[in-house]
Write a protein that holds these residues in place. Sequence first.
Motif, mmCIF file in Angstrom:
data_model
loop_
_atom_site.group_PDB
_atom_site.id
_atom_site.type_symbol
_atom_site.label_atom_id
_atom_site.label_comp_id
_atom_site.label_asym_id
_atom_site.label_seq_id
_atom_site.Cartn_x
_atom_site.Cartn_y
_atom_site.Cartn_z
ATOM 1 N N HIS A 233 0.804 -1.212 0.000
ATOM 2 C CA HIS A 233 0.000 0.000 0.000
ATOM 3 C C HIS A 233 0.843 1.272 0.000
ATOM 4 N N PHE A 234 1.935 1.274 0.773
ATOM 5 C CA PHE A 234 2.742 2.488 0.904
ATOM 6 C C PHE A 234 4.126 2.373 0.284
ATOM 7 N N GLY A 235 4.535 1.199 -0.169
ATOM 8 C CA GLY A 235 5.873 1.056 -0.729
ATOM 9 C C GLY A 235 6.092 -0.341 -1.258
ATOM 10 N N HIS A 236 6.707 -0.464 -2.430
ATOM 11 C CA HIS A 236 6.895 -1.756 -3.086
ATOM 12 C C HIS A 236 8.010 -2.557 -2.413
ATOM 13 N N PRO A 237 7.876 -3.898 -2.336
ATOM 14 C CA PRO A 237 8.928 -4.722 -1.724
ATOM 15 C C PRO A 237 10.288 -4.592 -2.398
ATOM 16 N N ASN A 238 10.339 -4.228 -3.686
ATOM 17 C CA ASN A 238 11.639 -4.045 -4.330
ATOM 18 C C ASN A 238 12.482 -2.983 -3.643
ATOM 19 N N GLY A 244 22.297 0.702 -1.255
ATOM 20 C CA GLY A 244 22.701 1.544 -0.134
ATOM 21 C C GLY A 244 21.739 1.521 1.033
ATOM 22 N N ASN A 245 21.948 2.466 1.933
ATOM 23 C CA ASN A 245 21.113 2.570 3.117
ATOM 24 C C ASN A 245 19.789 3.247 2.784
ATOM 25 N N PRO A 246 18.735 2.923 3.522
ATOM 26 C CA PRO A 246 17.440 3.582 3.274
ATOM 27 C C PRO A 246 17.535 5.075 3.553
ATOM 28 N N LYS A 247 16.746 5.842 2.803
ATOM 29 C CA LYS A 247 16.808 7.296 2.924
ATOM 30 C C LYS A 247 15.657 7.862 3.753
ATOM 31 N N SER A 248 14.558 7.130 3.802
ATOM 32 C CA SER A 248 13.396 7.571 4.573
ATOM 33 C C SER A 248 12.419 6.405 4.636
ATOM 34 N N MET A 249 11.276 6.632 5.260
ATOM 35 C CA MET A 249 10.263 5.596 5.340
ATOM 36 C C MET A 249 9.714 5.255 3.955
ATOM 37 N N ALA A 250 9.804 6.207 3.025
ATOM 38 C CA ALA A 250 9.322 5.955 1.665
ATOM 39 C C ALA A 250 10.222 4.983 0.918
ATOM 40 N N ASP A 251 11.445 4.795 1.405
ATOM 41 C CA ASP A 251 12.424 3.943 0.734
ATOM 42 C C ASP A 251 12.405 2.548 1.366
ATOM 43 N N ASP A 297 16.166 -4.745 8.367
ATOM 44 C CA ASP A 297 16.360 -3.374 8.857
ATOM 45 C C ASP A 297 15.016 -2.654 8.895
ATOM 46 N N THR A 298 14.652 -2.147 10.073
ATOM 47 C CA THR A 298 13.405 -1.393 10.224
ATOM 48 C C THR A 298 13.669 0.103 10.406
ATOM 49 N N LYS A 299 14.816 0.568 9.927
ATOM 50 C CA LYS A 299 15.163 1.987 10.089
ATOM 51 C C LYS A 299 14.059 2.877 9.530
ATOM 52 N N TYR A 300 13.751 3.930 10.276
ATOM 53 C CA TYR A 300 12.708 4.921 9.994
ATOM 54 C C TYR A 300 11.303 4.414 10.325
ATOM 55 N N PHE A 301 11.132 3.117 10.476
ATOM 56 C CA PHE A 301 9.813 2.608 10.854
ATOM 57 C C PHE A 301 9.742 2.553 12.378
ATOM 58 N N ARG A 379 15.028 -2.488 4.683
ATOM 59 C CA ARG A 379 15.996 -3.253 3.909
ATOM 60 C C ARG A 379 15.964 -4.732 4.294
ATOM 61 N N LEU A 380 16.155 -5.568 3.264
ATOM 62 C CA LEU A 380 16.312 -7.015 3.435
ATOM 63 C C LEU A 380 17.598 -7.411 2.721
ATOM 64 N N ARG A 381 18.521 -7.991 3.444
ATOM 65 C CA ARG A 381 19.771 -8.479 2.865
ATOM 66 C C ARG A 381 19.892 -9.979 3.151
ATOM 67 N N LEU A 382 20.076 -10.767 2.111
ATOM 68 C CA LEU A 382 20.254 -12.214 2.247
ATOM 69 C C LEU A 382 21.670 -12.543 1.778
ATOM 70 N N LYS A 383 22.573 -12.631 2.719
ATOM 71 C CA LYS A 383 23.986 -12.783 2.389
ATOM 72 C C LYS A 383 24.386 -14.253 2.404
ATOM 73 N N GLY A 384 25.179 -14.628 1.406
ATOM 74 C CA GLY A 384 25.606 -16.010 1.317
ATOM 75 C C GLY A 384 26.540 -16.222 0.156
#
Length: 413
Positions: A233-238, A244-251, A297-301, A379-384
């Motif tokens: 509703h407010f932002g696409h999962p992509n 980089g790092n998120p810039k705001s809740m819109a990111d 990462d839940t930054k800004y949320f 942000r979602l990071r799946l490192k491997g």
Amino acid sequence: MTDIPKEGKLTRFLDFTQLIDMASECVGGKVLFATDDFFAPAENLIKSNSPSFKEHEYTEFGKWMDGWETRRKRIPGHDWCVIQLGIQGIIRGVDVDISYFSGSYAPRMSIQAANLNEEKVPGIPPRGVKTGGAATPEEFGVISELKSDSWDYLVPMSELKPGDPDSSHNYFLVNSQQRWTHIRLNIFPDGGVARLRVYGTGQRDWTASDSKEPVDLVAIAFGGVCVGFSNAHFGHPNNMIGVGNPKSMADGWETARRLDRPPVLEENENGLLQVPGCEWAVFRLAHPGVITQIEIDTKYFKGNSPDSCKVDGCVLTTQEEEDMVRNKWTLPDHKWKPLLPVTKLFPNQTHVLDSLTLELQDVITHAKLTITPDGGISRLRLKGFPSSICLLRPLREKPMLRFTLKAGFKANL
């Protein structure tokens, strides 16, 4: 040209405008050359924000415009510019936005592209402040080494059509599966363009990967992409797998508040909310591999992060993925294997968690993030480790393991 993006063979079910803008300044896009920048510089084309209009503002050269605008051409030829993509990869579609250029927009345009070896690109001096000027003979001489006039056409000469003054988007699907590093925007013969968006997915050279260091296998810059979700509703999962790092809740990815949440919330003995619903997003990895670390990462949320989340993975062929898309990802539960069990989340915080695959050592091609009950993640990071290169270095001095996929998958990559 279409008024709105339409589904195409290569974009599949996706609206390509939800993919990353590979030319944007925020991911490292850069204007290398423009024939003319008299009224407004070409750097405006790749700004990440939407164009704006200042009705009464003028510069010494004329009306202030938020875009690239060349002078009225009085010599033979047409205007063009060259942009180095910030993310190199496959282009799915472009948006040539002529908002606010109601009486001065370029009437036609085309787009060419090239995949250039970085070592063979000549040293091009920084452009500096270009408003009020045109390219010098020296600049023409340097850019001519790229031979951009002979690059492949992604969009042939096409007419641009104005829409609403503040929203004049012209969308073009691109039918190419090649990797591109640079584009050339031609306008015929002159005029203005507010923004150029080059939507697509990154493509990494996996043969050059260092098998000793984990990489983010879901990163959109490498080719990861969301292939299904329950709510955006407010932002696409992509957004979660962006650069980089998120810039705001819109990111980030944010869902609407679920209407089935109970009037009064309760939690269990583990501190997890007891609610009936959840939201989810499914991602195709940039490369099949083994996930060893998960970052949520839940930054800004700060007042709208989920209560908890979990991550599952599976192996799917291209055909199986398409079947799942048609069935809205009603995948049998036995296909999904847990990468991260139900985990409590906290607002405005980075959660770095070990994946269960440290023990399971399973290759996956797709991952599913489930949040309960709703909310936002930046942000979602799946490192491997990519499966065809490394491979996981097991604990307890076990020998190196090489992972394989079931027959039929590699041919579909």
